[in-house]
Design a protein around this motif. Structure first.
Motif, PDB file in Angstrom:
ATOM      1  N   HIS A 198      16.177  -0.009  23.214  1.00 16.29           N
ATOM      2  CA  HIS A 198      17.605   0.005  22.877  1.00 16.29           C
ATOM      3  C   HIS A 198      18.009  -1.316  22.257  1.00 16.29           C
ATOM      4  N   TYR A 199      18.927  -1.211  21.330  1.00 14.95           N
ATOM      5  CA  TYR A 199      19.437  -2.385  20.639  1.00 14.95           C
ATOM      6  C   TYR A 199      20.777  -1.986  20.067  1.00 14.95           C
ATOM      7  N   LEU A 208      22.993  -1.363  14.259  1.00 12.75           N
ATOM      8  CA  LEU A 208      23.136  -2.365  13.202  1.00 12.75           C
ATOM      9  C   LEU A 208      24.249  -1.994  12.223  1.00 12.75           C
ATOM     10  N   GLU A 232      26.661  -3.832  11.056  1.00 15.72           N
ATOM     11  CA  GLU A 232      26.876  -4.846  10.016  1.00 15.72           C
ATOM     12  C   GLU A 232      26.019  -4.583   8.799  1.00 15.72           C
ATOM     13  N   VAL A 233      24.772  -4.220   9.066  1.00 18.62           N
ATOM     14  CA  VAL A 233      23.849  -3.967   7.966  1.00 18.62           C
ATOM     15  C   VAL A 233      24.386  -2.835   7.108  1.00 18.62           C
ATOM     16  N   GLU A 234      24.848  -1.779   7.777  1.00 15.50           N
ATOM     17  CA  GLU A 234      25.368  -0.636   7.018  1.00 15.50           C
ATOM     18  C   GLU A 234      26.553  -1.042   6.150  1.00 15.50           C
ATOM     19  N   ALA A 283      25.479  -3.274   3.229  1.00 12.35           N
ATOM     20  CA  ALA A 283      24.760  -2.495   2.220  1.00 12.35           C
ATOM     21  C   ALA A 283      25.750  -1.684   1.388  1.00 12.35           C
ATOM     22  N   VAL A 320      27.428   5.127   2.783  1.00 12.95           N
ATOM     23  CA  VAL A 320      26.337   5.096   3.763  1.00 12.95           C
ATOM     24  C   VAL A 320      26.514   6.178   4.818  1.00 12.95           C
ATOM     25  N   SER A 321      25.436   6.865   5.147  1.00 14.49           N
ATOM     26  CA  SER A 321      25.513   7.874   6.206  1.00 14.49           C
ATOM     27  C   SER A 321      24.811   7.415   7.487  1.00 14.49           C
ATOM     28  N   HIS A 322      23.678   6.785   7.347  1.00 11.29           N
ATOM     29  CA  HIS A 322      22.962   6.306   8.533  1.00 11.29           C
ATOM     30  C   HIS A 322      21.870   5.343   8.120  1.00 11.29           C
ATOM     31  N   HIS A 323      21.189   4.805   9.110  1.00  5.07           N
ATOM     32  CA  HIS A 323      20.062   3.938   8.798  1.00  5.07           C
ATOM     33  C   HIS A 323      18.902   4.251   9.733  1.00  5.07           C
ATOM     34  N   ARG A 324      17.813   3.633   9.424  1.00  3.89           N
ATOM     35  CA  ARG A 324      16.606   3.862  10.199  1.00  3.89           C
ATOM     36  C   ARG A 324      15.915   2.524  10.386  1.00  3.89           C
ATOM     37  N   MET A 325      15.411   2.291  11.566  1.00  2.00           N
ATOM     38  CA  MET A 325      14.684   1.051  11.788  1.00  2.00           C
ATOM     39  C   MET A 325      13.584   1.273  12.795  1.00  2.00           C
ATOM     40  N   GLU A 326      12.412   0.755  12.524  1.00  2.00           N
ATOM     41  CA  GLU A 326      11.343   0.762  13.511  1.00  2.00           C
ATOM     42  C   GLU A 326      10.644  -0.578  13.529  1.00  2.00           C
ATOM     43  N   PHE A 331      18.134  -4.119  -1.385  1.00  2.00           N
ATOM     44  CA  PHE A 331      19.219  -5.029  -1.041  1.00  2.00           C
ATOM     45  C   PHE A 331      18.723  -6.059  -0.046  1.00  2.00           C
ATOM     46  N   TYR A 349      19.088  -8.880   3.006  1.00  2.00           N
ATOM     47  CA  TYR A 349      19.776  -9.095   4.264  1.00  2.00           C
ATOM     48  C   TYR A 349      18.879 -10.014   5.067  1.00  2.00           C
ATOM     49  N   ARG A 378      10.632  -2.295   9.972  1.00  2.00           N
ATOM     50  CA  ARG A 378      10.993  -1.573   8.777  1.00  2.00           C
ATOM     51  C   ARG A 378      12.416  -1.081   8.970  1.00  2.00           C
ATOM     52  N   MET A 379      13.201  -1.172   7.936  1.00  2.00           N
ATOM     53  CA  MET A 379      14.560  -0.653   8.027  1.00  2.00           C
ATOM     54  C   MET A 379      14.995  -0.119   6.682  1.00  2.00           C
ATOM     55  N   GLU A 380      15.644   1.024   6.706  1.00  2.00           N
ATOM     56  CA  GLU A 380      16.288   1.522   5.498  1.00  2.00           C
ATOM     57  C   GLU A 380      17.651   2.070   5.834  1.00  2.00           C
ATOM     58  N   VAL A 381      18.529   1.998   4.842  1.00  2.00           N
ATOM     59  CA  VAL A 381      19.847   2.594   4.965  1.00  2.00           C
ATOM     60  C   VAL A 381      19.879   3.807   4.047  1.00  2.00           C
ATOM     61  N   TYR A 382      20.506   4.867   4.513  1.00  2.00           N
ATOM     62  CA  TYR A 382      20.608   6.094   3.726  1.00  2.00           C
ATOM     63  C   TYR A 382      22.065   6.380   3.387  1.00  2.00           C
ATOM     64  N   GLY A 383      22.282   7.016   2.253  1.00  2.00           N
ATOM     65  CA  GLY A 383      23.648   7.365   1.875  1.00  2.00           C
ATOM     66  C   GLY A 383      23.671   8.038   0.515  1.00  2.00           C
TER      67      GLY A 383
END
Lengths: 145, 145
Positions: free
Chosen positions: A106-107, A110, A112-114, A117, A125-131, B105, B107, B129-134
């Motif tokens: 859990h974190y 993010l 701010e990143v959205e 961007a 922007v709709s969502h993001h993904r991070m691993e 982008f 960050y 890894r991180m990506e934003v979608y939109g």
DNA sequence: TTATTACATTAGAATCCTTATAAATAGTGT
DNA sequence: ACACTATTTATAAGGATTCTAATGTAATAA
């Protein structure tokens, strides 16, 4: 164990006009009870004994329905097949590059990143993904030998 | 344009005992010059005129070699095929869900996330890894009609 | 130079994951 | 119970990637 989650999910499905078939119920139940993030094939094999005639297409069909309704997330990691996660609460994953294990962590999201961007790129922007990737403690021990 | 990057990459390969064949050179050069994150098939098609007899397996073989050496990173988005990225500079991606466009982008790197994940999970973290979608601005206009 | 060796490429087959098709089956509301 | 339609099933088809076996080619040693 999480009977209320199962019941909630079923209500959500019914509310969207989705029928509750035995196979659908079983796939949903399996997903809700599994702590791992199973592939379609793992689900298929796990339910083989209970539904010897079930088609693998049924598993895929149901996973698609669940995804479209928002009950599960589809995860596409490096390996060949998608994994499915019914934990829709906000969390991220850390993945072992050695054995493929996927662990939740859990974190704070993010946001701010959205928003940054969005400003910089003009996207809606709709969502993001991070691993996060690395080596799990088990594999660290293995490698030490 | 980035001739020094190409030369560096070639030196890295040679240092690992990898031979520089014309096909391998071409795949590497294409990847280094491409701002998009091409799929194996895109690379194959792009080099078709220059190497009419090149096999698609050669593209895959070389991408695997580059990945194992650490010159490129393989990215799996939701869509069916992997994309390949020369992972040198720190940047993130924002992806249009409507047309598939990928935009870079910048960050500040999420080091906090990595260190927290490390503490919580006991993993030895290598990267994230991180990506934003939109929806990109072009597609937003399209959709407005 | 020539022979040797190991690595690369090629074409095509094979494999794996996923989706499409069409006929049969079975939930659901009335 | 009926009718309506979603769902399941088996199988075929599709696409991406890997494997195989034969051929080609670069590096090395004699």
């Amino acid at each position: 164990m999480p009977d209320h989650r199962l019941q909630e999910a079923i209500d959500t499905l019914k509310g969207s006009g989705v029928r509750i078939t035995p196979q659908r119920h079983a796939v949903l139940e399996y997903l809700l009870n599994s702590m791992t993030h199973p592939t379609a094939d793992e689900i298929y094999k796990a339910l083989e004994s209970k539904f010897p005639n079930m088609s693998v297409a049924t598993v895929y069909n149901n996973l698609r329905v669940f995804r479209e309704i928002g009950l599960v997330r589809e995860l596409t990691y490096g390996d060949s097949s998608s994994r499915f996660d019914c934990n829709t609460t906000d969390h991220y994953h850390i993945i072992c590059e050695s054995c493929g294990k996927i662990v939740d962590f859990h974190y704070p999201s993010l946001n701010e990143v959205e928003s940054l961007a969005e400003q910089v790129t003009g996207f809606d922007v709709s969502h993001h993904r991070m691993e996060v990737y690395g080596t799990c403690s088990d594999c660290q021990k293995e490698n030490a030998h």
